[in-house]
Motif scaffolding. Structure first.
Motif, PDB file in Angstrom:
ATOM      1  N   LEU A   1       0.734  21.866 -96.346  1.00 52.74           N
ATOM      2  CA  LEU A   1       0.105  21.435 -95.096  1.00 52.74           C
ATOM      3  C   LEU A   1       0.802  22.067 -93.895  1.00 52.74           C
ATOM      4  O   LEU A   1       1.917  22.577 -94.002  1.00 52.74           O
ATOM      5  CB  LEU A   1       0.162  19.911 -94.978  1.00 52.74           C
ATOM      6  CG  LEU A   1      -0.477  19.110 -96.118  1.00 52.74           C
ATOM      7  CD1 LEU A   1      -0.312  17.621 -95.858  1.00 52.74           C
ATOM      8  CD2 LEU A   1      -1.956  19.467 -96.284  1.00 52.74           C
ATOM      9  N   GLY A   2       0.128  22.002 -92.760  1.00 51.26           N
ATOM     10  CA  GLY A   2       0.737  22.459 -91.522  1.00 51.26           C
ATOM     11  C   GLY A   2       1.770  21.446 -91.040  1.00 51.26           C
ATOM     12  O   GLY A   2       1.869  20.334 -91.584  1.00 51.26           O
ATOM     13  N   PRO A   3       2.552  21.783 -90.025  1.00 54.98           N
ATOM     14  CA  PRO A   3       3.566  20.861 -89.503  1.00 54.98           C
ATOM     15  C   PRO A   3       2.991  19.517 -89.067  1.00 54.98           C
ATOM     16  O   PRO A   3       3.684  18.508 -89.090  1.00 54.98           O
ATOM     17  CB  PRO A   3       4.156  21.620 -88.302  1.00 54.98           C
ATOM     18  CG  PRO A   3       3.867  23.060 -88.584  1.00 54.98           C
ATOM     19  CD  PRO A   3       2.560  23.074 -89.304  1.00 54.98           C
ATOM     20  N   ASP A   4       1.707  19.515 -88.672  1.00 53.18           N
ATOM     21  CA  ASP A   4       1.073  18.277 -88.198  1.00 53.18           C
ATOM     22  C   ASP A   4       0.406  17.482 -89.322  1.00 53.18           C
ATOM     23  O   ASP A   4      -0.263  16.483 -89.075  1.00 53.18           O
ATOM     24  CB  ASP A   4       0.051  18.591 -87.107  1.00 53.18           C
ATOM     25  CG  ASP A   4      -1.031  19.563 -87.562  1.00 53.18           C
ATOM     26  OD1 ASP A   4      -0.985  19.996 -88.741  1.00 53.18           O
ATOM     27  OD2 ASP A   4      -1.908  19.906 -86.752  1.00 53.18           O
ATOM     28  N   GLY A   5       0.565  17.942 -90.565  1.00 54.94           N
ATOM     29  CA  GLY A   5       0.008  17.210 -91.692  1.00 54.94           C
ATOM     30  C   GLY A   5      -1.425  17.554 -92.020  1.00 54.94           C
ATOM     31  O   GLY A   5      -2.005  16.984 -92.947  1.00 54.94           O
ATOM     32  N   THR A   6      -2.024  18.496 -91.294  1.00 56.25           N
ATOM     33  CA  THR A   6      -3.390  18.918 -91.587  1.00 56.25           C
ATOM     34  C   THR A   6      -3.364  20.192 -92.427  1.00 56.25           C
ATOM     35  O   THR A   6      -2.300  20.773 -92.663  1.00 56.25           O
ATOM     36  CB  THR A   6      -4.187  19.172 -90.294  1.00 56.25           C
ATOM     37  OG1 THR A   6      -3.535  20.214 -89.537  1.00 56.25           O
ATOM     38  CG2 THR A   6      -4.248  17.911 -89.446  1.00 56.25           C
ATOM     39  N   LYS A   7      -4.523  20.620 -92.879  1.00 56.78           N
ATOM     40  CA  LYS A   7      -4.620  21.799 -93.727  1.00 56.78           C
ATOM     41  C   LYS A   7      -3.976  23.003 -93.049  1.00 56.78           C
ATOM     42  O   LYS A   7      -4.196  23.269 -91.879  1.00 56.78           O
ATOM     43  CB  LYS A   7      -6.090  22.090 -94.042  1.00 56.78           C
ATOM     44  CG  LYS A   7      -6.285  23.213 -95.057  1.00 56.78           C
ATOM     45  CD  LYS A   7      -7.758  23.397 -95.375  1.00 56.78           C
ATOM     46  CE  LYS A   7      -7.960  24.532 -96.364  1.00 56.78           C
ATOM     47  NZ  LYS A   7      -9.395  24.743 -96.672  1.00 56.78           N
TER      48      LYS A   7
END
Length: 468
Positions: free
Chosen positions: A230-236
């Protein structure tokens, strides 16, 4: 124990990115750890989106990372005849049937099921029609109508799917091309794949593939579904998070072993150890140690890992990786390998990427230094000129060792009533053109007596020209 065989099957519809590279790495490490085989195949049956440039890019990225393969690359587009043979076998054994339902009718049925809150699935209209092959007819497998489809995931334990959730799905399209679910199973069977390590987005594909294995009477491989990155923000993970293709990381000045180290640590660990050589990863990797929580990409951490490996790598290894960056601006043939290696030693602790290292080495490779205007104005002054003249004279016989140079410059500062910093900065500007650089004594030693004196004399000329 039978030989372990893993595979990496990218689709050449784009470049290799971080998530795919990590999947390839985990398969490669598992095979290497068990002295098994790693197979590469290209799933290129999507004729519209698959491109040769992506094939070249994927192969180049894997080679750069050092993920060598024992078999392949195989191309699904060259294996269509094989898929048709297996499909024909299932049809002849009564385990698959031809369906003549038009696409429009299927879409309408799907729409109504969704409107009624039902999960859309094929209603078996053609299951008992005993149709043969014909124009516009697709081949469907007979899925079990009752019971459960069960498999033991190496990471997640037992996973159970109710059989009624899986419909009679298509294995051969009406144009004769295989579907993904069918081709991947035939490939894994014929290539002897024993372990399938892939992203957890494939869990839903597994029951369909198990149905095909069952129909063919073949023992399925072991499955391990790893969490996505995931990305740092928790999204894909996407480009907006700073994620690039693997070859873009190469161009940005990352070391292949640093990227391998970082990718391995995305969801896997061995105690508190942070940094691993490739050999250590092969020795210690076990798929069962992969964390079930999704890993998050951290570009700052990746930079830190790269900086660590730049700092701790052999200078010859760094030189080989630096050459493409240095050669863009300079003809390296004019410099000895020893000179370049010594120059690298002075900058390797200061940069996070090879691009930064190449920029830091700039002053070692140019004929004429270009001065930073503010630095030159502040430090290359008429007052410092007599000191620089003295340095030029003394350097003709001075031993170029750190302790000797340090004592010399301290005595010089005291004798002429200057701060050591001001003399050092004036010489730094003269030798590098910059106010920030590696250690001054290191620079003098690498540049050598002749080049150092030449550059200080050029700085004296600059002072004279700009003092009137």
């Amino acid at each position: 124990m039978a030989e372990i065989v893993t595979r990496f099957p990218p689709s050449p519809t784009g470049h290799l990115h971080l998530g795919g590279a990590r999947t390839a790495l985990f398969n490669w490490l598992y095979a290497r750890h068990h002295q098994g085989k790693f197979v590469l195949r290209l799933e290129d049956t999507d004729r519209e989106r698959s491109k040769e440039e992506y094939v070249v890019s994927i192969l180049e990225a894997l080679k750069w990372l050092g993920l060598d393969w024992d078999e392949g690359p195989y191309f699904q587009s060259q294996r269509i005849g094989l898929y048709k043979q297996y499909a024909q076998r299932l049809f002849e054994e009564g385990k698959a049937y031809y369906c003549e339902c038009p696409k429009e009718v299927l879409e309408e049925k799907k729409k109504k099921m969704l409107e009624n809150g039902q999960k859309p699935k094929y209603d078996k209209t053609c299951r008992n029609k005993n149709l043969g092959p014909g124009e516009g007819r697709a081949l469907r497998i007979k899925a079990p109508e009752f019971g459960e489809i069960v498999f033991e995931d190496l990471l997640r334990g037992k996973i159970v799917f109710p059989a009624e959730e899986v419909d009679d799905f298509v294995i051969l399209r009406s144009d004769g091309t295989p579907t993904y679910q069918f081709a991947v199973v035939i490939d894994d069977i014929t290539m002897g794949i024993t372990h399938v390590i892939r992203g957890d987005d494939h869990i839903s594909n597994t029951p369909k593939q198990l149905i095909i294995y069952e129909a063919l009477g073949v023992e399925p491989p072991k499955f391990a579904h790893i969490p996505m990155v995931l990305g740092p923000d928790g999204t894909k993970l996407s480009k907006r998070h700073g994620a690039k293709s693997i070859l873009e990381y190469k161009e940005a000045g990352f070391l292949p072993n640093a990227l391998i180290n970082y990718l391995a640590r995305l969801g896997w660990g061995f105690g508190d150890q942070e940094y691993f050589t490739v050999e250590e990863l092969i020795e210690k990797f076990d798929i069962k140690d992969v964390n079930l929580s999704p890993a998050r990409f951290d570009p700052d951490k990746l930079l830190a890992v790269n900086a660590y490996w730049i700092k701790n790598s052999d200078n010859r290894f760094l030189l080989e990786n630096l050459k493409p960056f240095l050669s863009k601006k300079y003809s390296l043939d004019q410099f000895s390998e020893e000179y370049l290696l010594e120059a690298i030693e002075t900058v390797k602790t200061r940069g996070k990427t090879l691009v930064e290292l190449a920029e830091m080495m700039d002053f070692y490779l140019i004929e004429e230094v270009i001065y930073d205007p503010n630095g030159a104005k502040k430090f290359l002054t008429p007052q410092i000129a007599p000191v620089l003249e003295k340095v030029c004279e003394d350097l003709k016989t001075l031993t170029l060792e750190d302790k000797v140079l340090e004592d010399y410059f301290r005595n010089l500062a005291e004798t002429h009533g200057f701060k050591l910093k001001d003399i050092a900065q004036a010489i730094r500007i003269a030798l590098t053109g910059k106010t920030v650089s590696p250690g001054l004594f290191e620079i003098i030693r690498v540049l050598g007596r002749e080049k150092t004196i030449y550059r200080i004399k050029k700085a004296l000329a600059y002072i004279f020209e700009n003092s009137f």
